[in-house]
Design an enzyme around this catalytic site. Structure first.
Site, PDB file in Angstrom:
ATOM      1  N   HIS A  17     114.023   2.790  25.096  1.00  0.00           N
ATOM      2  CA  HIS A  17     112.949   2.215  25.853  1.00  0.00           C
ATOM      3  C   HIS A  17     111.481   2.114  25.206  1.00  0.00           C
ATOM      4  O   HIS A  17     111.204   3.027  24.496  1.00  0.00           O
ATOM      5  CB  HIS A  17     112.522   2.788  27.304  1.00  0.00           C
ATOM      6  CG  HIS A  17     112.088   4.271  27.487  1.00  0.00           C
ATOM      7  ND1 HIS A  17     112.969   5.187  26.709  1.00  0.00           N
ATOM      8  CD2 HIS A  17     110.988   4.544  27.780  1.00  0.00           C
ATOM      9  CE1 HIS A  17     112.229   6.237  26.826  1.00  0.00           C
ATOM     10  NE2 HIS A  17     111.155   6.035  27.405  1.00  0.00           N
ATOM     11  N   LEU A  18     110.734   0.911  25.571  1.00  0.00           N
ATOM     12  CA  LEU A  18     109.292   0.941  25.540  1.00  0.00           C
ATOM     13  C   LEU A  18     108.673   0.927  26.812  1.00  0.00           C
ATOM     14  O   LEU A  18     109.143   0.745  27.782  1.00  0.00           O
ATOM     15  CB  LEU A  18     109.049  -0.461  24.787  1.00  0.00           C
ATOM     16  CG  LEU A  18     109.826  -0.957  23.357  1.00  0.00           C
ATOM     17  CD1 LEU A  18     109.155  -2.258  23.108  1.00  0.00           C
ATOM     18  CD2 LEU A  18     109.350   0.170  22.276  1.00  0.00           C
TER      19      LEU A  18
END
Length: 386
Positions: A219-220
């Site tokens: 994830h970012l």
């Protein structure tokens, strides 16, 4: 901070809002479809009163969609706490740290997972983004007729323990169970998310395992911050003849700078080079943090008004595993960029620039190790022509 999308929800974004909670799963995930014309590389600037109000700024379709859906989730009570206007101060000194008091995040955020390695495999038994409530998903980012490589779908989720207004997670194909290791398609989605926003303070970042990533599921982070940050215009020097990689030497932390003026082959080259660098760091068990912001080209110090392209800053740092309670703040992607979410009122009132710099630099690699990493990354950049 006032909501970046103003006081009125966009009618264009209304289709992304949730129906009644009992119908969430049946309705499915809405798509936010965009094309190349939606990616804005130039012409974004801070207003003259940057940091005071941003309600007067233009809004893109992306900004309206994200902020109206995010606000609805606030009203539905899907966050661990209700994020009010955060006390904010610019610490006196030459750096320009933006310190914010966020007591609730320090108390209520989910404890980090038991991580022992930067390369640790995904564990479906641990918390991951396949286990969230359906209402935490805002929409799916979907590129219309991509000109470059086909972009995998990216889910945009709320971060239930937000740092700031509009704090979201960008998660590629959660069912694939990808570990927290940066991939080209994920980085491309992060860069395009910044380009989809007309807000100069929408930033995206990545924490590796050992770099304070609390969930081992790729994830970012993305969020709005109504203030310029030091890394937008900090000076840098090139490390290779082609100018592929630069050294960002200014405080709060030296880092490796990559730059692109916007979408196209140049951005694809940047994605390839950054992921080569993060692969090297992961393969050598070196924790790292990455930050994407609109900013000035590499070179001498520049005014933050010169947001002519995208700066991607990569920091190699000491590994840090487990819960970190000591210090006014934990050091991850936003702190290295100059945004300091402070955990207690006492620390917020007493924090100085010197103390912040010392806390951040204590998390960096020793100079001899930094020089080894620098030499290795420069060698990697030389392979671009091979």
């Amino acid at each position: 901070m006032a909501a970046p999308d103003g006081s009125q929800d966009s009618q264009e974004a209304s289709y992304l809002l949730l129906p009644n909670p009992e119908d969430w799963e049946e309705q499915g995930i809405p798509d936010f479809v965009y094309g190349q014309k939606d990616l804005v590389g130039k012409g974004i600037q801070w207003p003259g009163n940057a940091g005071l109000t941003l309600d007067s700024l233009p809004r893109s379709r992306f900004d309206s969609a994200l902020c109206s859906a995010w606000r609805q989730r606030v009203e539905l009570g899907l966050f661990r706490y209700r994020l009010e206007d955060l006390q904010t101060q610019i610490l006196p000194g030459s750096v320009g740290f933006v310190a914010q008091l966020n007591v609730e995040r320090g108390v209520q955020r989910r404890p980090p997972q038991n991580i022992q390695s930067v390369r640790q495999e995904f564990d479906p038994e641990q918390f991951n983004f396949n286990k969230i409530r359906p209402g935490e998903v805002l929409f799916r980012l979907r590129q219309r007729e991509p000109e470059g490589p086909k972009q995998e779908d990216i889910l945009v989720l709320i971060n239930v323990s937000p740092l700031e207004w509009g704090h979201v997670l960008l998660v590629p194909e959660p069912a694939l169970g990808l570990p927290q290791r940066l991939l080209p398609g994920t980085l491309r989605a992060g860069l395009e998310a910044v380009l989809l926003s007309l807000h100069p303070g929408f930033r995206v970042g990545f924490n590796s395992l050992g770099g304070l990533a609390s969930v081992n599921h790729l994830h970012l982070h993305g969020y709005y911050l109504a203030h310029p940050l030091p890394v937008e215009g900090a000076p840098s020097t090139p490390l290779d003849p082609k100018g592929y990689i630069h050294l960002l030497q200014a405080l709060p932390a030296p880092g490796f700078l990559f730059y692109t003026s916007g979408p196209g082959p140049d951005m694809e080259g940047l994605i390839r080079r950054v992921c080569r660098a993060t692969d090297y760091l992961s393969n050598h068990e070196i924790a790292h943090n990455l930050f994407v912001t609109r900013g000035a080209p590499p070179g001498p110090a520049s005014s933050s008004a010169g947001l002519t392209g995208l700066r991607v800053i990569l920091w190699a740092r000491k590994s840090s595993f487990g819960i970190k309670e000591s210090g006014a703040f934990n050091v991850a992607l936003c702190e290295l960029a100059g945004h300091l979410p402070v955990k207690t009122s006492q620390d917020f009132g007493s924090l100085t620039e010197a103390a912040a710099v010392a806390l951040i630099q204590d998390c960096l690699l020793p100079q001899a190790r930094v020089e080894e990493v620098q030499a290795a990354l420069v060698a990697l950049m030389a392979q671009e022509e091979l």
